[in-house]
Design a protein around this motif. Structure first.
Motif, short mmCIF file in Angstrom:
data_model
loop_
_atom_site.label_atom_id
_atom_site.label_comp_id
_atom_site.label_asym_id
_atom_site.label_seq_id
_atom_site.Cartn_x
_atom_site.Cartn_y
_atom_site.Cartn_z
N PHE A 1 0.83 -1.20 0.00
CA PHE A 1 0.00 0.00 0.00
C PHE A 1 0.87 1.25 0.00
CE2 PHE A 1 -2.06 3.37 2.49
CZ PHE A 1 -3.18 3.61 1.71
N GLY A 2 1.87 1.29 0.88
CA GLY A 2 2.76 2.45 0.94
C GLY A 2 3.56 2.62 -0.33
N GLN B 1 4.23 5.41 -5.70
CA GLN B 1 4.29 5.33 -7.15
C GLN B 1 3.20 6.18 -7.80
OE1 GLN B 1 4.63 1.56 -9.02
NE2 GLN B 1 6.45 0.96 -7.87
N LEU B 2 2.02 6.22 -7.17
CA LEU B 2 0.95 7.06 -7.69
C LEU B 2 1.36 8.53 -7.65
CD1 LEU B 2 -1.94 7.47 -8.70
CD2 LEU B 2 -2.71 7.43 -6.31
N ALA C 1 7.26 2.17 4.05
CA ALA C 1 7.33 1.78 2.64
C ALA C 1 7.14 2.99 1.73
CB ALA C 1 6.28 0.73 2.34
N PHE C 2 6.23 3.88 2.09
CA PHE C 2 6.01 5.09 1.30
C PHE C 2 7.26 5.94 1.25
CE2 PHE C 2 4.85 9.58 1.08
CZ PHE C 2 4.07 9.61 -0.08
N LEU C 3 7.93 6.12 2.40
CA LEU C 3 9.13 6.95 2.45
C LEU C 3 10.28 6.34 1.66
CD1 LEU C 3 9.06 8.08 6.19
CD2 LEU C 3 8.50 9.44 4.16
N VAL C 4 10.42 5.01 1.74
CA VAL C 4 11.48 4.34 0.99
C VAL C 4 11.30 4.57 -0.51
CG1 VAL C 4 12.37 2.07 0.28
CG2 VAL C 4 12.06 2.58 2.70
N SER C 5 10.06 4.47 -0.98
CA SER C 5 9.79 4.60 -2.41
C SER C 5 9.81 6.05 -2.88
CB SER C 5 8.43 3.97 -2.74
OG SER C 5 8.19 3.97 -4.12
#
Length: 210
Positions: A44-45, A50-51, A119-123
């Motif tokens: 999800f993150g 990516q979005l 996960a959001f921050l990593v991406s």
């Protein structure tokens, strides 16, 4: 988006997704640590980031950011620093040999949004993602068709491919993890994961915008 163009795009993105990077590594780690919920929140993150990146490319912000050396350098330093931090935390963390099942469930429930944010921050802090999207996505745009619909179709296809590829990696790691759980190899794998995060962070420091 024409069928032949969509098939070409999907195949090309699938090939690029098969090479494991920070997002795959994080998904596998969280899947082994927290189970299916950890994997789901990591995906999800990742997909939320990516979005955001694809939206930036669609609006031209991505190309502008990549063309600004100072902004690109700042984003690169943030992304590399965060990956190195995750690696050091993985290497230095000490966990008890056994944790009651109810405590594991409680930790998982209270940590799910933290997992997604991580996960959001990593991406989102990895400028390589933005550089890749800026170079990759415009190749599959068809003149005369609505831009929003084409980017939406590409994002949904990418999300499906990411979920599929990450699930295969997680399932494979889980099968091996079941055999290695009670052995010293499990501790070695934990150290290797931390070292890989640090290595990816160091490699990111050498990334160039062009």
């Amino acid at each position: 988006m024409a069928l032949h163009l969509w098939l070409t795009f999907s195949l090309a993105y699938l090939i690029t997704s098969l090479s494991p990077g920070p997002n795959v590594l994080l998904t596998v780690r969280n899947a082994l640590r927290y189970g299916p919920s950890g994997m789901g929140m990591t995906l999800f993150g990742n997909l939320a980031a990516q979005l955001l990146a694809i939206s930036a490319v669609a609006m031209g912000v991505g190309a502008l950011l990549v063309s600004l050396p100072a902004a690109f350098l700042a984003l690169k330093l943030v992304g590399a620093g965060y990956l190195i931090y995750l690696g050091l935390r993985q290497l230095l963390a000490r966990r008890p040999a056994s944790i009651p099942a109810e405590q594991v469930a409680q930790v998982s429930n209270h940590s799910k949004w933290r997992i997604g944010l991580e996960a959001f921050l990593v991406s989102v802090s990895n400028p390589k993602t933005l550089v890749f999207f800026c170079a990759f996505l415009p190749q599959f745009l068809e003149p005369g068709r609505p831009i929003f619909g084409q980017f939406a179709a590409m994002y949904l296809s990418m999300a499906l491919i990411v979920c599929l590829v990450h699930s295969v990696y997680c399932f494979t790691a889980y099968r091996f993890g079941q055999r290695l759980k009670a052995s010293r190899v499990a501790a070695w794998c934990k150290r290797a994961t931390g070292a890989l995060f640090i290595g990816l962070g160091v490699r990111l420091l050498n990334t160039k915008a062009v």
